[in-house]
Design an enzyme around this catalytic site. Structure first.
Site, PDB file in Angstrom:
ATOM      1  N   ASP A 154      -5.810  -7.645   3.979  1.00  0.00           N
ATOM      2  CA  ASP A 154      -6.957  -7.071   3.269  1.00  0.00           C
ATOM      3  C   ASP A 154      -7.785  -8.183   2.637  1.00  0.00           C
ATOM      4  O   ASP A 154      -9.005  -8.231   2.780  1.00  0.00           O
ATOM      5  CB  ASP A 154      -6.449  -6.102   2.194  1.00  0.00           C
ATOM      6  CG  ASP A 154      -7.598  -5.514   1.387  1.00  0.00           C
ATOM      7  OD1 ASP A 154      -8.585  -5.089   2.014  1.00  0.00           O
ATOM      8  OD2 ASP A 154      -7.509  -5.506   0.142  1.00  0.00           O
ATOM      9  N   LYS A 193       4.382 -15.438   3.087  1.00  0.00           N
ATOM     10  CA  LYS A 193       4.638 -16.184   1.849  1.00  0.00           C
ATOM     11  C   LYS A 193       6.157 -16.368   1.787  1.00  0.00           C
ATOM     12  O   LYS A 193       6.826 -15.944   0.832  1.00  0.00           O
ATOM     13  CB  LYS A 193       4.070 -15.405   0.660  1.00  0.00           C
ATOM     14  CG  LYS A 193       4.131 -16.139  -0.671  1.00  0.00           C
ATOM     15  CD  LYS A 193       3.139 -17.288  -0.778  1.00  0.00           C
ATOM     16  CE  LYS A 193       3.346 -18.033  -2.090  1.00  0.00           C
ATOM     17  NZ  LYS A 193       2.588 -19.316  -2.135  1.00  0.00           N
ATOM     18  N   ASP A 216     -11.664 -10.035   4.118  1.00  0.00           N
ATOM     19  CA  ASP A 216     -12.919 -10.080   3.358  1.00  0.00           C
ATOM     20  C   ASP A 216     -13.413 -11.524   3.287  1.00  0.00           C
ATOM     21  O   ASP A 216     -14.603 -11.799   3.420  1.00  0.00           O
ATOM     22  CB  ASP A 216     -12.733  -9.547   1.922  1.00  0.00           C
ATOM     23  CG  ASP A 216     -13.147  -8.087   1.808  1.00  0.00           C
ATOM     24  OD1 ASP A 216     -13.027  -7.360   2.814  1.00  0.00           O
ATOM     25  OD2 ASP A 216     -13.588  -7.683   0.714  1.00  0.00           O
ATOM     26  N   TYR A 270       0.815  -1.210   0.000  1.00  0.00           N
ATOM     27  CA  TYR A 270       0.000   0.000   0.000  1.00  0.00           C
ATOM     28  C   TYR A 270       0.855   1.269   0.000  1.00  0.00           C
ATOM     29  O   TYR A 270       0.469   2.280  -0.573  1.00  0.00           O
ATOM     30  CB  TYR A 270      -0.921   0.023   1.226  1.00  0.00           C
ATOM     31  CG  TYR A 270      -2.171  -0.810   1.086  1.00  0.00           C
ATOM     32  CD1 TYR A 270      -2.083  -2.178   0.859  1.00  0.00           C
ATOM     33  CD2 TYR A 270      -3.431  -0.233   1.184  1.00  0.00           C
ATOM     34  CE1 TYR A 270      -3.228  -2.949   0.745  1.00  0.00           C
ATOM     35  CE2 TYR A 270      -4.575  -1.006   1.069  1.00  0.00           C
ATOM     36  CZ  TYR A 270      -4.467  -2.353   0.850  1.00  0.00           C
ATOM     37  OH  TYR A 270      -5.602  -3.106   0.733  1.00  0.00           O
ATOM     38  N   ASP A 330      -1.532 -18.777   1.129  1.00  0.00           N
ATOM     39  CA  ASP A 330      -2.469 -19.577   0.316  1.00  0.00           C
ATOM     40  C   ASP A 330      -3.094 -20.685   1.164  1.00  0.00           C
ATOM     41  O   ASP A 330      -4.297 -20.959   1.081  1.00  0.00           O
ATOM     42  CB  ASP A 330      -1.795 -20.122  -0.952  1.00  0.00           C
ATOM     43  CG  ASP A 330      -0.423 -20.726  -0.709  1.00  0.00           C
ATOM     44  OD1 ASP A 330       0.084 -20.651   0.420  1.00  0.00           O
ATOM     45  OD2 ASP A 330       0.152 -21.282  -1.678  1.00  0.00           O
TER      46      ASP A 330
HETATM   47  C1  IPM Z   1     -10.229  -2.230   3.864  1.00  0.00           C
HETATM   48  C2  IPM Z   1     -10.532  -1.631   2.528  1.00  0.00           C
HETATM   49  C3  IPM Z   1      -9.459  -0.601   2.208  1.00  0.00           C
HETATM   50  C4  IPM Z   1      -8.129  -1.326   2.145  1.00  0.00           C
HETATM   51  C5  IPM Z   1      -9.713   0.214   0.926  1.00  0.00           C
HETATM   52  C6  IPM Z   1     -11.054   0.910   0.953  1.00  0.00           C
HETATM   53  C7  IPM Z   1      -8.600   1.180   0.655  1.00  0.00           C
HETATM   54  O1  IPM Z   1     -10.612  -2.613   1.547  1.00  0.00           O
HETATM   55  O2  IPM Z   1     -10.198  -1.479   4.859  1.00  0.00           O
HETATM   56  O3  IPM Z   1     -10.036  -3.446   3.937  1.00  0.00           O
HETATM   57  O4  IPM Z   1      -7.774  -1.875   1.102  1.00  0.00           O
HETATM   58  O5  IPM Z   1      -7.440  -1.340   3.166  1.00  0.00           O
HETATM   59 MG    MG Z   2     -10.480  -4.582   2.298  1.00  0.00          MG
END
Ligand code: IPM
Ligand code: MG
Length: 366
Positions: free
Chosen positions: A247, A191, A251, A141, A223
């Site tokens: 990240d 990794k 999710d 990032y 993975d």
């Molecule tokens: C998260 C989101 C952010 C990230 C985006 C919105 C920049 O996906 O907080 O997980 O990638 O960190």
């Molecule tokens: Mg995210």
């Protein structure tokens, strides 16, 4: 006690869910005798429309002057043009970096009453209760070089996954401290079979482990971790990993809880230890859900549970945090559901009604 709070509602459903979180926080204040002073600011698309940048220096200063920050959500189709000079997400990244919020905590707990709200089999997700510790201000990032350029043979682009040992050490330490207060099992995800930054990560994790003989450390390749999260998610207690891996994996993990509308997060500027209040930013992990905005539909529980994290980590108000968490459990047990977690025979409520139900429970707390 007195606390000051920066509230950045942001875009889409952000303002609606933030309003419910503030309602709950004020109820906690009145019930337990604390004053929470709120200062509102702009972030994301709302800030772009008003001032041309996703996050201003004034807002940063305002946040720095507070004990904690509450954020709704940022982004929306209006600001999605990839050619645009500024993106709402830039505001979030500037906030994280500017406030030194390197430790992102994302708890994943499957409430027994929501066990049927997920796509996975109940026997797989029963008992899931773990916490992700994601590094938030390094890696791909922010690493340099980071750019796009033209060459005689076409366009090229680069991002850099860069980490210093100090950056790794402090986040791994957060993992150990949290594991120490829970099931004492830390999985460090990397990794290391391919990436140099991961090899350093693994070495530093082993070095820090020497200070935590009571915590069991396991290394897992990213993975394999992605697979294990679906195959046997109840296996995990605490997971620590770098920014991009975190990240993606969080999710994935959010789907275990049935809806993103249930998951809270804290981004901290220090290592959480009992009795120490740490500056932090609190936000739901869901996005701005522009199609649901303004309809009194969105699930406010993720940001309300983020308030509980704020009470715990930034204000040291443990009993108050537990009150909010129990309130959420009780309202769900009584069958109230927003659309995203609705199932047959349950009572469907809107954003505001859900907020009111939680407030009532806070007041009823002995
Ligand atoms: C998260 C989101 C952010 C990230 C985006 C919105 C920049 O996906 O907080 O997980 O990638 O960190
Ligand atoms: Mg995210």
């Amino acid at each position: 006690m007195q606390f000051s709070l920066a509230a950045l509602p942001g875009d889409g459903i952000g303002p609606e869910v933030t309003a419910e979180a503030v309602k709950v926080l004020q109820a906690v204040g009145s019930r337990f005798g604390h004053a929470f002073n709120l200062h509102y600011g702009l972030v994301g698309g709302a800030a772009i429309d008003e001032a041309g940048t996703a996050f201003s220096n004034d807002t940063l200063k305002m946040c720095q002057g507070c004990d904690a920050v509450l954020l709704g959500a940022v982004g929306g189709p209006k600001w999605d043009d990839p050619q645009a000079k500024v993106h709402p997400e830039d505001g979030l990244l500037a906030l994280r970096k500017g406030l030194g919020l390197f430790a992102n905590l994302r708890p994943v707990r499957v409430s027994p009453v929501l066990i049927n709200a997920t796509n996975l089999k109940p026997e797989v997700i029963r008992g899931v209760d773990f916490i992700f510790v994601r590094e938030l201000t390094g890696g791909l990032y922010f690493g340099r070089p980071k750019r796009q350029w033209r060459t005689s043979r076409g366009r090229r682009a680069i991002d850099s996954m860069a980490y210093s040992e100090q950056e790794i050490e402090r986040i791994v330490r957060v993992g150990f401290e949290i594991a120490r207060g829970r099931g004492k099992k830390l999985v460090s995800v990397d990794k290391a079979n391919v990436l140099e930054s991961s090899r350093l990560w693994r070495q530093v994790a082993i070095e820090v482990a020497g200070e935590y003989p009571d915590v069991e450390l396991e290394h897992m390749l990213v993975d394999a971790c992605a697979m294990r999260l679906i195959q046997n998610p109840a296996y995990f207690d605490v997971i620590v990993t770098e920014n991009t891996f975190g990240d993606i994996l969080t999710d994935e993990a959010s789907m275990l809880a049935g809806s993103m509308g249930m998951l809270a997060s804290a981004s901290l500027a220090g290592v959480p230890r009992e009795g120490v209040n740490i500056f932090g930013l609190y936000e739901p992990i869901h996005g701005s859900a522009p199609r649901r905005a303004g309809l009194n539909m969105a699930n406010p529980l993720a940001i309300i549970l983020s308030i509980a994290m704020m009470l715990r980590y930034s204000f040291g108000l443990i009993k108050e945090a537990q009150t909010v968490e129990s309130a959420v459990d009780e309202v769900l047990e009584e069958g109230y559901r927003t659309y995203d977690i609705m199932s047959e025979g349950k009572l469907k409520v809107g954003t505001r009604e859900m907020g009111d139900l939680i407030v009532k429970k806070v007041w009823a707390r002995k």
